[in-house]
Design a protein around this motif. Structure first.
Motif, PDB file in Angstrom:
ATOM      1  N   ARG A   1       1.021  -1.126  -0.073  1.00 34.32           N
ATOM      2  CA  ARG A   1       0.060  -0.026  -0.092  1.00 34.32           C
ATOM      3  C   ARG A   1       1.006   1.221  -0.070  1.00 34.32           C
ATOM      4  O   ARG A   1       0.466   2.150  -0.376  1.00 34.32           O
ATOM      5  N   ASP A   2       2.187   1.149   0.624  1.00 37.54           N
ATOM      6  CA  ASP A   2       3.001   2.107   0.475  1.00 37.54           C
ATOM      7  C   ASP A   2       3.170   2.705  -0.997  1.00 37.54           C
ATOM      8  O   ASP A   2       3.929   3.976  -1.180  1.00 37.54           O
ATOM      9  N   GLN A   3       3.155   1.735  -1.862  1.00 40.17           N
ATOM     10  CA  GLN A   3       3.242   1.921  -2.983  1.00 40.17           C
ATOM     11  C   GLN A   3       2.082   2.469  -4.059  1.00 40.17           C
ATOM     12  O   GLN A   3       2.226   2.360  -5.376  1.00 40.17           O
ATOM     13  N   SER A   4       1.054   2.538  -3.589  1.00 37.70           N
ATOM     14  CA  SER A   4      -0.171   2.712  -4.110  1.00 37.70           C
ATOM     15  C   SER A   4       0.022   4.043  -5.219  1.00 37.70           C
ATOM     16  O   SER A   4       0.571   4.996  -4.796  1.00 37.70           O
ATOM     17  N   ILE A   5      -0.241   3.884  -6.323  1.00 37.09           N
ATOM     18  CA  ILE A   5       0.114   4.777  -7.270  1.00 37.09           C
ATOM     19  C   ILE A   5      -1.126   6.052  -7.239  1.00 37.09           C
ATOM     20  O   ILE A   5      -2.140   5.849  -6.759  1.00 37.09           O
TER      21      ILE A   5
END
Length: 492
Positions: free
Chosen positions: A57-61
């Motif tokens: 989730r930290d990489q959510s676009i």
């Protein structure tokens, strides 16, 4: 009144016309799936191990940009072998998303620290602050073949839509087209909708699709499609919906389950070109059942979960009372054809065994192009504001009163609606019932104070093992009070 879908989707240099050209080019060449081999650590995953891989989730676009939508990705593996290319469209230009190891948390799976950038993805999902302003909830997911499903406020996932259905319900192999590439338009800071283009491909067809997605109390998706035929098919299903019906109140055989009902949808609604509303309760048949509803320029069709009473399901995990209904509303004239319902025998609730779609009267041949647009709505009560009577429940059992006769069948149908509720209990409401075979008893209609509606019941004496196609509605004098209840009874 349904408004037309914008003709070219989102503005900018990259337009829907570019996807149409790609589909036309693909259709002129032999089908070549994009399915490069996966490394063993992904290709050998079972269901549980695949589910253990989660998007980071930290990489959510778009998360760091504070936009109203965010995007998560799905890895390839398990049953998801096709490589799906996912692009972001920003300022009219397209940018493919490359696979990165740190996009996912692999759980207990053993994977190397370095993984190929060209692995691609299996699909994606979009998030939006649907239920709370501070939480980004899933609102739509595209994963597997041409499947996608959406959810509305305060509901759970359930029914699924598809881009196209080919040769469904036939003795031959069903063909499953794949969305092989997506273009997701970056939303603006104040956006309430998001646009997705998709490229569909299979042995027999290619297609260009535009989806304009608006989350909310209802999830509304405006769909535009142009389909190109590589070769003829026996049956092409437009705007297909897929759902699950394991057992319910229409099941007149014993199911060894503590739950009274288990289903994502309990009926098919058809509104034909003349405005007649037809309700077909769903069943889990012993043998394959295919039913057709002829309609010229249909106004709508959908698979509905009308029953919202938890006590009818008693499932604290699945929450079937919170599964969305879905309806297809054609934009423009679709011409002559029929809505087909396929009910497939099922032994478990994990199988989607219900399919409904539109079939054009003329089967397309190689080189043909099909154009269609429709609005797809997911929600809790898609019939809000409907005044006329609608079917609430259908129950079937042995005929008779104190002595039951299982060779004959009793049908009990409850109708509800604001117009029906306003009638005085002593009103002479009449049930009009017909059957293609067998003998019918005189129908009886009674006021049902428990639902503020009316109950119709009648008995059928079958003609041997011949199926009976039943139709019924309520009227008062010359006034039709309800939709048409339609049911196919088959001795099983």
């Amino acid at each position: 009144m349904v408004e037309p879908v914008p003709s070219e989707g989102a503005p900018g240099t990259f337009t829907f016309a570019a996807v149409v050209r790609r589909a036309q080019e693909l259709a002129a060449a032999p089908y070549q799936p994009d399915r490069p081999p996966l490394p063993d650590y992904l290709s050998n995953l079972d269901y549980d191990h695949y589910r253990d891989i989660r998007f980071n989730r930290d990489q959510s676009i778009w998360k760091t940009e504070g936009l109203p939508f965010q995007m998560h990705l799905f890895p390839r593996g398990f049953l998801h072998l096709d490589r799906v290319t996912i692009n972001i469209v920003e300022d009219g230009a397209t940018h493919p998303i490359l696979f990165r190891h740190d996009l996912f948390d692999y759980g207990k799976n053993q994977v190397p620290d370095e993984m190929p950038e060209d692995l691609g993805f299996a699909g994606f999902r979009l998030h939006y602050p649907l239920n709370r302003d501070t939480v980004f909830d899933e609102v739509i997911v595209f994963l597997g073949a041409s499947y996608f499903r959406a959810v509305a406020k305060d509901l759970n996932y359930g029914i699924t839509a598809r881009g196209l259905a080919i040769d469904t319900g036939l003795p031959t192999r069903e063909e499953f087209p794949v969305f092989r590439e997506f273009w997701v338009f970056k939303p603006t800071p104040d956006a309430v909708d998001i646009t997705v283009f998709a490229l569909l491909d299979s042995e027999s067809v290619t297609g260009a699709y535009s989806f304009v997605i608006r989350p909310g109390m209802e999830a509304v998706i405006d769909v535009k499609a142009r389909v190109f035929m590589r070769k003829p098919v026996q049956k092409i299903g437009i705007a297909p919906l897929t759902s699950m019906f394991f057992h319910g109140e229409t099941t007149d055989r014993f199911i060894d389950d503590f739950r009274p009902e288990v289903h994502d949808s309990d009926g098919l609604l058809v509104i034909n070109g003349t405005g007649e509303r037809i309700w077909r309760p769903l069943v889990n048949p012993v043998g394959l059942r295919v039913s057709d509803f002829v309609a010229e320029n249909p106004r709508a069709f959908g698979l509905f979960q009308r029953d919202r009473d938890f006590g009818h399901y008693e499932d604290l995990e699945a929450h079937y009372q919170n599964r969305p209904s879905a309806i297809v509303e054609p934009l423009g004239d679709w011409g002559r054809g029929m809505i087909e319902l396929v009910e497939i025998p099922s032994t478990a609730e994990r199988y989607d065994n219900i399919v409904a779609y539109w079939i054009p009267e003329r089967a397309p041949t190689a080189g043909d192009e099909l154009k269609f647009e429709y609005r797809l709505r997911f929600g809790r009560d898609l019939e809000a504001g409907l005044l006329g009577g609608r079917t609430l429940a259908t129950r079937i059992g042995a005929a008779g009163t104190d002595i039951l006769d299982s060779h004959q069948r009793k049908f009990v149908v409850d109708f509800v609606g604001p117009t029906l509720a306003q009638l005085a209990p002593e009103t002479q409401v009449e049930g009009v019932v017909t059957s293609t075979t067998g003998e019918l008893s005189k129908p009886v209609v009674q006021w049902n104070p428990h639902i503020q509606g009316w109950r119709l019941f009648f008995e059928l004496k079958p003609d041997g093992n011949r199926p009976a196609d039943l139709r019924a509605f309520l009227r008062h004098g010359d006034d039709v009070l309800s939709e048409t209840w339609s049911f196919r009874w088959v001795r099983e």
